[in-house]
Every structure is written in structure tokens, then in C-alpha cells.
Enzyme design. Structure first.
Site, PDB file in Angstrom:
ATOM      1  N   VAL A   1      -1.167 -16.404 -12.970  1.00  0.00           N
ATOM      2  CA  VAL A   1      -0.521 -17.498 -12.984  1.00  0.00           C
ATOM      3  C   VAL A   1       0.364 -17.626 -11.495  1.00  0.00           C
ATOM      4  O   VAL A   1       0.146 -18.625 -10.871  1.00  0.00           O
ATOM      5  CB  VAL A   1       0.098 -17.864 -14.095  1.00  0.00           C
ATOM      6  CG1 VAL A   1       0.763 -19.386 -13.974  1.00  0.00           C
ATOM      7  CG2 VAL A   1      -0.916 -17.806 -15.366  1.00  0.00           C
TER       8      VAL A   1
ATOM      9  N   GLY B   1     -27.232 -10.894 -19.753  1.00  0.00           N
ATOM     10  CA  GLY B   1     -28.272 -11.532 -20.641  1.00  0.00           C
ATOM     11  C   GLY B   1     -28.054 -10.719 -22.086  1.00  0.00           C
ATOM     12  O   GLY B   1     -29.241 -10.840 -22.854  1.00  0.00           O
TER      13      GLY B   1
ATOM     14  N   VAL C   1       8.882  -9.864  -6.880  1.00  0.00           N
ATOM     15  CA  VAL C   1       7.779  -9.093  -7.126  1.00  0.00           C
ATOM     16  C   VAL C   1       8.303  -7.868  -7.666  1.00  0.00           C
ATOM     17  O   VAL C   1       9.341  -7.326  -7.095  1.00  0.00           O
ATOM     18  CB  VAL C   1       6.632  -8.838  -6.208  1.00  0.00           C
ATOM     19  CG1 VAL C   1       5.875 -10.172  -5.807  1.00  0.00           C
ATOM     20  CG2 VAL C   1       7.198  -8.287  -4.873  1.00  0.00           C
TER      21      VAL C   1
ATOM     22  N   TYR D   1       4.524 -10.420 -29.238  1.00  0.00           N
ATOM     23  CA  TYR D   1       4.733 -10.976 -27.833  1.00  0.00           C
ATOM     24  C   TYR D   1       4.888 -12.641 -28.317  1.00  0.00           C
ATOM     25  O   TYR D   1       5.889 -13.100 -27.448  1.00  0.00           O
ATOM     26  CB  TYR D   1       3.343 -10.951 -27.268  1.00  0.00           C
ATOM     27  CG  TYR D   1       3.312 -11.994 -26.022  1.00  0.00           C
ATOM     28  CD1 TYR D   1       3.661 -11.667 -24.893  1.00  0.00           C
ATOM     29  CD2 TYR D   1       2.299 -13.107 -26.142  1.00  0.00           C
ATOM     30  CE1 TYR D   1       3.549 -12.724 -23.787  1.00  0.00           C
ATOM     31  CE2 TYR D   1       2.258 -14.101 -24.845  1.00  0.00           C
ATOM     32  CZ  TYR D   1       2.794 -13.623 -23.863  1.00  0.00           C
ATOM     33  OH  TYR D   1       2.855 -14.500 -22.796  1.00  0.00           O
TER      34      TYR D   1
ATOM     35  N   ALA E   1       6.737 -11.650 -17.284  1.00  0.00           N
ATOM     36  CA  ALA E   1       6.544 -11.283 -18.526  1.00  0.00           C
ATOM     37  C   ALA E   1       6.086  -9.960 -18.843  1.00  0.00           C
ATOM     38  O   ALA E   1       5.120  -9.497 -18.191  1.00  0.00           O
ATOM     39  CB  ALA E   1       6.185 -12.351 -19.286  1.00  0.00           C
TER      40      ALA E   1
END
Length: 317
Positions: free
Chosen positions: A11, A188, A29, A139, A69
Site C-alpha cells: 500500500v 487451468g 523505510v 493481528y 505494520a
């Protein structure tokens, strides 16, 4: 000036791409190399940790979009998962938010999770932003506890809080179960999922990012909680059919009744997988629409096509 945490995540990266060219954007970061796609002067190295000193990263920041997170994983190998989720998602988040308030930031946009509401709904009775949370897994519990701590901090400091609870997010580069689904359809593989009549809300990456951008400065977003989805709920069977169409494949879906799948999963100890495939999880986004005047800009089919195109391009490499 905007600070985006978790800027190299699924995100966070998409959000930064949307905000690219914004003359007041800084990204945080963990790994400075991973952030090399941004201007070096706009990248700060910081970990979501209770001991992290965020003050240098917060200089001049007016809005934080907190995407970082410790995320939900299927087979968590932590000795105490809840404790680790709390350390990062609760204590680490509160450390960032507290220092942001002290630095004079005016708004904190927190990307939470629909797991705060719970794991499933009865068809036709979707989750709403107003109902009492009922998280189940570590979580979801950590995200709910983080929300509560952030609300308390907001009340004490006056820093505006915006909470966004997404459902399952998909889009170009999606991983985990959604990627596995595309692989099965592409190859498939016959799937016993042709008679599932549940309803599940999803949200495309583009729609989630659009809502986040809206919440950065919308005056009516302050101190609100928003659920977000594409605005169209699909059964597992419908999702497989429409994803197959986007991939240009003919699905091989066997009409096995849901109760048979659930019984088999119970004996195999895979009830959680059966719940995701056969159970419902719907959200009502009417509050989000009405409060913000917001509508998901991308349709489900358009988002699936974009996701499929990226997947097919990766297959050629």
C-alpha cells in the site's frame, strides 16, 4: 509536509507513486536501499519500534500516513505472536504518534484493518464503522489496541486522527492467497469452488489509495473511522469467474457444495481456509461515502483487469 511510513510496502509504495511530484513528501523505510526509488533527500531510515527516535523524520511534518505494520501471516513463527504484534503495531505506533504530536503534526492517518471488526459476517449484515469491534486473531487485536491508544493520544493533544480499516486489498503485485488464486486459474487447475454463495468485500489498491489521499486533508475526515471497499461484494465463485475472464482463461470450477468443503476442511484442520473461501465478510461503506462525498473511482472489473495484466506481464519474464 506529509510523512508516509511503510513506503516500500504494497500500500505504501502505491500511495507514494500517487503522491509522486508532491513538493512536500517524505518517506520512511526500514531499508535505505529499498527506498532508493525516491529522492534520497526525501528518504529517512526508521523502524517501527518502541525505541525508535522519529524526531529527525518529523521535522516540518504536518500529516503522517502510517502504513507500516507487522502484518498478518498465515504461519507465524514468533514464540508469542500477540506480544510481537503489540510491540510493533501498538507500542511502535504509539511512539511515532506521540513524537508526531510533540513535533506539532496536525493529522495522523492510521491504516488499520477490518480484522478489528471481526473475521466474518452474516450475509446481508455487513460490518459498519459504528459497531463494537470484535477482533479475534493477534493481528486484529493489536490493530484495535493501537486504535484505542491513538484515540486517547488524539484527545489529549488535539492531533487529528483518521482511521481507515481496509478489507482484503488486491492490485498489481499482490501476493499471498490472491496471487495463489491467479496462479491456479492461469494454469487451468480444477477448483472445487463452483457453488459458493457467500459474499465478500474487497478493495482494489487504487481505490484504497484514493481514499487515503482524500483523508490526508479532507476537513470532515478528522477523528473519524472509515471502512473501505470497492462497493461491490462478490462470492468466491464470482470472483474466480471474473478473475478468469480478466486473465483470458476459462475457469474449471467444480460445483462442490460449501458444506462438503467445510466438513473436509474441519477433518484436515484447515477451518480457517474454509472460512475465507466459504464464509462471508461484508462492509458497509455508506458512512465513508456520505461523510467524505467519496465514491470508489475504479470498478471491480477494471481493477481485476489491471491486476491480471501485471500478473501476465510477470509470467513473460
Amino acid at each position: 509536509m506529509i510523512l508516509v511510513t511503510g513506503a516500500t510496502g504494497f500500500v505504501g509504495r502505491a500511495l507514494c507513486e500517487r503522491l509522486k511530484g508532491h513538493d512536500a513528501l517524505r518517506i520512511a523505510v526500514r531499508n535505505p536501499i529499498a527506498g532508493a526509488w525516491a529522492e534520497p533527500s526525501d528518504v529517512v531510515q526508521a523502524a517501527l519500534d518502541p525505541a525508535q527516535d522519529w524526531r529527525p523524520a518529523l521535522e516540518g511534518i504536518t500529516t503522517i500516513v502510517h502504513c507500516a505494520a507487522r502484518v498478518h501471516v498465515m504461519n507465524d513463527d514468533a514464540a508469542d505472536p500477540l506480544r510481537e504484534f503489540r510491540r510493533i503495531n501498538v507500542d511502535g505506533t504509539l511512539r511515532l504518534a506521540t513524537q508526531a504530536a510533540e513535533a506539532g503534526a496536525g493529522r495522523f492517518v492510521f491504516i488499520s484493518s477490518i480484522k478489528v471488526n471481526g473475521e466474518s459476517t452474516v450475509p446481508g449484515r455487513p460490518f459498519t464503522a459504528q459497531q463494537a469491534p470484535a477482533p479475534i486473531d493477534p493481528y486484529g487485536v493489536s490493530k484495535w489496541e493501537a486504535e484505542q491508544q491513538l484515540r486517547k493520544l488524539s484527545a489529549e493533544t488535539g492531533m487529528e486522527l483518521v482511521i481507515i480499516r481496509p478489507v482484503l486489498v488486491y492490485g498489481p503485485g499482490v501476493k499471498a492467497n490472491f496471487l495463489n488464486m491467479m496462479n491456479w486459474l492461469y494454469k487451468g487447475a480444477p477448483l472445487p469452488l463452483g457453488a459458493i454463495h457467500n459474499k465478500r468485500s474487497l478493495v482494489s489498491l487504487d481505490n484504497l489509495v484514493d481514499l487515503i489521499v482524500t483523508c490526508i486533508d479532507h476537513p470532515r475526515a478528522a477523528n473519524e473511522t472509515f471502512l473501505v471497499s470497492d462497493g461491490e461484494d462478490l462470492s468466491t465463485t464470482e470472483l474466480l469467474q471474473r478473475m478468469s475472464q480478466a486473465l483470458g482463461k476459462q475457469p474449471r470450477l467444480l460445483p462442490v457444495p460449501a458444506w462438503m468443503l467445510e466438513t473436509a476442511a474441519k477433518f484436515a484442520g484447515k477451518q480457517s481456509i474454509a472460512q475465507r473461501l466459504c464464509g462471508s465478510l461484508q462492509v458497509d461503506i455508506s458512512h465513508t461515502r456520505e461523510r467524505l462525498g467519496w465514491t470508489p473511482p475504479v470498478s471491480v472489473d477494471a481493477a481485476l483487469r489491471k491486476t491480471a495484466q501485471h500478473f501476465l506481464e510477470q509470467q513473460k519474464q
